[in-house]
Design a protein around this motif. Structure first.
Motif, PDB file in Angstrom:
ATOM      1  N   TRP A  23       0.841  -1.193   0.000  1.00 37.30           N
ATOM      2  CA  TRP A  23       0.000   0.000   0.000  1.00 37.30           C
ATOM      3  C   TRP A  23       0.884   1.253   0.000  1.00 37.30           C
ATOM      4  O   TRP A  23       0.604   2.227  -0.702  1.00 37.30           O
ATOM      5  N   GLY A  24       1.972   1.211   0.779  1.00 37.82           N
ATOM      6  CA  GLY A  24       2.924   2.320   0.788  1.00 37.82           C
ATOM      7  C   GLY A  24       3.619   2.482  -0.563  1.00 37.82           C
ATOM      8  O   GLY A  24       3.823   3.601  -1.038  1.00 37.82           O
ATOM      9  N   TYR A  26       2.355   1.644  -3.436  1.00 38.72           N
ATOM     10  CA  TYR A  26       1.361   2.171  -4.369  1.00 38.72           C
ATOM     11  C   TYR A  26       1.196   3.681  -4.197  1.00 38.72           C
ATOM     12  O   TYR A  26       1.129   4.428  -5.187  1.00 38.72           O
ATOM     13  N   LYS A  27       1.155   4.155  -2.955  1.00 38.86           N
ATOM     14  CA  LYS A  27       0.962   5.582  -2.717  1.00 38.86           C
ATOM     15  C   LYS A  27       2.155   6.401  -3.207  1.00 38.86           C
ATOM     16  O   LYS A  27       1.988   7.492  -3.744  1.00 38.86           O
ATOM     17  N   LEU A  28       3.361   5.856  -3.038  1.00 39.58           N
ATOM     18  CA  LEU A  28       4.569   6.569  -3.465  1.00 39.58           C
ATOM     19  C   LEU A  28       4.919   6.307  -4.921  1.00 39.58           C
ATOM     20  O   LEU A  28       5.791   6.978  -5.484  1.00 39.58           O
ATOM     21  N   LYS A  29       4.266   5.282  -5.508  1.00 38.41           N
ATOM     22  CA  LYS A  29       4.560   4.883  -6.895  1.00 38.41           C
ATOM     23  C   LYS A  29       6.034   4.515  -7.052  1.00 38.41           C
ATOM     24  O   LYS A  29       6.666   4.765  -8.077  1.00 38.41           O
TER      25      LYS A  29
END
Length: 246
Positions: A23-24, A26-29
């Motif tokens: 999830w982290g 994904y948020k930071l790409k």
């Protein structure tokens, strides 16, 4: 049966534990400094144990099939997610490793089905390979221990993965004693010890002040050179004023 159920619960918790990490990502790409090695190793570890629990290798192993089937689906998701956000160099390494393991797994399946003709011999081959890859999968998170010690930061060593690795190995070790299955006992016994090591390292460095380090991507950037003309501009302006006054 209670131990088997507990083993499946801890195994599922282990397979789900990287969700927070991804999830982290994904948020930071970006995969940052996380390693993709544990997910590739765990994926093919699930493949081998699915083969081990197949009716033509070890009949009546429904619990092995269900939990490793779930693990296979989740690890596919993790690996594809990692490849989506990883830098090109990391992608190439993971893809090469995945291809090599796929070829090796197909060869094992072919040999098991067509060259070996008894349950005992098939269990010996697949079980031995499963033991080896299980140890590699359990040890793969240790690849970041050096970074943890060097940077005094546990940022890239997820606590939940280490915790459920330890608990899962402990429960399956207990099951292996009841089932008298050496192929389950060996990797989980070693996995428990490796999990304890990870937890000890985490507890030692979780409150330490991290040492800042430059990302490998930034280290590769060329140094910016100051332009001499930028320093010459004030002097040129001063000379211009003097010339006008003269």
């Amino acid at each position: 049966m209670v131990v088997c159920g507990a083993g499946n619960i801890t195994s599922l918790a282990l397979f789900l534990s990287p969700m927070k990490t991804f999830w982290g990502i994904y948020k930071l790409k970006s995969t940052q400094e996380f390693s993709g090695l544990p997910y590739v190793c765990t994926l093919f570890n699930c493949c081998l144990w699915l083969l081990y629990g197949a009716p033509f290798v070890k009949p009546h192993s429904i619990l092995l099939l269900t939990i490793n089937g779930a693990g296979f689906v989740l690890e596919i998701f993790y690996m594809l997610s990692f490849l989506t956000f990883a830098l090109k160099q990391k992608k190439v390494k993971i893809i090469r490793l995945a291809i090599a393991m796929t070829v090796a797994f197909v060869m094992v399946v072919v040999v098991t089905i067509y060259a070996l003709h008894t349950y005992n011999v098939r269990q010996l081959l697949v079980g031995t390979l499963g033991v080896i890859l299980s140890i590699v999968a359990d040890a793969s998170p240790l690849s970041v221990v050096g970074d943890v010690i060097r940077t005094k930061s546990v940022k890239y060593m997820p606590f939940l993965v280490s915790l459920f690795t330890t608990l899962n190995a402990l429960v399956w070790s207990a099951y292996s004693i009841i089932a008298k299955d050496i192929f389950i006992a060996v990797p989980n016994g070693i996995g428990f010890l490796l999990g304890v090591i990870q937890l000890v390292v985490y507890l030692i460095y979780r409150s330490s002040e991290p040492v800042l380090r430059v990302s490998t991507e930034l280290q590769k950037l060329p140094e910016i050179e100051m332009i001499d003309d930028a320093f010459d501009l004030p002097m040129a302006a001063a000379n211009l004023v003097i010339d006008d006054q003269v």
